[in-house]
Design a protein around this motif. Structure first.
Motif, mmCIF file in Angstrom:
data_model
loop_
_atom_site.group_PDB
_atom_site.id
_atom_site.type_symbol
_atom_site.label_atom_id
_atom_site.label_comp_id
_atom_site.label_asym_id
_atom_site.label_seq_id
_atom_site.Cartn_x
_atom_site.Cartn_y
_atom_site.Cartn_z
ATOM 1 N N GLN A 1 -63.854 -60.922 19.069
ATOM 2 C CA GLN A 1 -63.687 -59.724 19.878
ATOM 3 C C GLN A 1 -63.403 -60.036 21.341
ATOM 4 O O GLN A 1 -62.586 -59.362 21.962
ATOM 5 C CB GLN A 1 -64.923 -58.813 19.774
ATOM 6 N N GLN B 1 -64.350 -55.575 14.204
ATOM 7 C CA GLN B 1 -65.398 -54.582 14.420
ATOM 8 C C GLN B 1 -65.379 -54.081 15.870
ATOM 9 O O GLN B 1 -65.409 -54.865 16.806
ATOM 10 C CB GLN B 1 -66.754 -55.199 14.100
ATOM 11 N N GLY B 2 -65.321 -52.753 16.020
ATOM 12 C CA GLY B 2 -65.294 -52.161 17.342
ATOM 13 C C GLY B 2 -63.913 -51.998 17.927
ATOM 14 O O GLY B 2 -63.772 -51.391 18.993
ATOM 15 N N HIS B 3 -62.874 -52.507 17.233
ATOM 16 C CA HIS B 3 -61.511 -52.414 17.752
ATOM 17 C C HIS B 3 -60.560 -51.705 16.791
ATOM 18 O O HIS B 3 -59.841 -50.806 17.191
ATOM 19 C CB HIS B 3 -60.985 -53.815 18.088
#
Length: 307
Positions: free
Chosen positions: A169, A239-241
């Motif tokens: 990330q 995850q998160g993007h």
């Protein structure tokens, strides 16, 4: 002394650290798979590689079709549980158009190989091969006598890649790499390797990394090069993007079944701008656009279904 700046672009990172005949690990366990880096290896025409990966999925199919891979060290062959890897199957089952050397382990066997390499050990013992056919099929899985008087136990040899490539990330410019969500053997594979390339969704200030140190999976001393590459894990997810592109995973089976189309895409698709069609060609962007964001509607990392 100021910390070294390890940020570079993807073509430069691959050119500096990946060469013909090397052993290369591209790790990410369903999540954070370094697709952009694999496509850059294809674009640069690097060949004769030993490709190491837990769950060689469609990235392995693509790189093998492009002529980059001579040997595969892996566990669990599948296209993200969405179908077959037909290029791998053609090579293994029929030597079509050429044989592929395969060294197969269980997932835990691969982890143990990386762990042994990271620790500087010659091998690592494990019990998980009892009752399995893998020791019969793979002579590198061997049984040894327990020097402390216990029953014989299986061992696997250390795996020490020339370079390990991961996606994450974020990282700072010094190479402190942070990742969260599902992680696989990225840390073990990185410490086992002689060089490490980390592609990341974003480069952040050192203060961001220091404010949340538990997310740092790879500290700066373990990383050779950092590349800001938003969307670099697509069609897997970060995850998160962005989410996993399940539509493309499902479509890979018919793409890989047609070898002429697959080879055409793997050779021409990595040297031209994407066409916008849902073909392999449109999923292997030119080097100048390799790290476009999946949130950009013009991005080659965005599926037609998501536009």
């Amino acid at each position: 002394m100021p910390a070294p700046d390890k940020v570079t672009d993807l073509p430069s990172a691959v050119a500096a650290h990946v060469d013909n005949g090397m052993t290369v690990a591209l790790e990410g366990f369903g999540h954070l798979i370094p697709f952009a880096a694999g496509h850059e290896i294809i674009r640069q025409g690097i060949a004769d590689l030993t490709f190491c990966r837990m769950t060689p999925d469609l990235l392995a199919d693509q790189m093998i079709a492009a002529g980059c891979v001579r040997r595969l060290i892996a566990s669990f062959f599948a296209s993200g549980s969405a179908g077959s890897l037909h290029e791998v199957r053609r090579r293994v089952e029929r030597s079509d158009p050429a044989p592929l050397e395969v060294e197969e382990y269980s997932h835990y066997g691969m982890v143990c190989r990386y762990q042994a390499g990271a620790a500087g050990l010659p091998f690592l013992p494990l019990r998980s091969y009892a009752g399995s056919d893998l020791p019969r099929l793979n002579p590198m899985i061997r049984k040894v006598t327990d020097p402390y008087g216990g029953p014989d136990i299986y061992v696997v040899p250390a795996l020490r890649p020339d370079v390990t490539i991961v996606h994450a990330q974020r990282a700072d410019r010094s190479g402190n790499v942070q990742m969260w969500g599902i992680t696989g053997a990225q840390q073990e594979a990185a410490y086992a390797a002689r060089a490490v390339i980390a592609t990341v969704e974003e480069i952040v200030d050192e203060d961001v990394v220091r404010s949340d140190p538990n997310r740092t999976v790879l500290p700066s001393h373990a990383v050779s090069a950092v590349v800001e590459c938003p969307g670099g894990a697509h069609p897997s997810y970060a995850q998160g993007h962005y989410d996993r592109d399940n539509a493309f995973y499902r479509e890979w089976t018919p793409i890989s079944r047609d070898r002429d189309a697959l080879v055409s895409g793997s050779t021409s698709g990595c040297t031209r701008c994407p066409t916008g069609r849902r073909t392999w060609r449109s999923w292997a962007p030119s080097a100048g656009r390799a790290c476009a964001s999946p949130r950009d509607p013009r991005s080659p990392w965005t599926s037609a279904a998501g536009r």
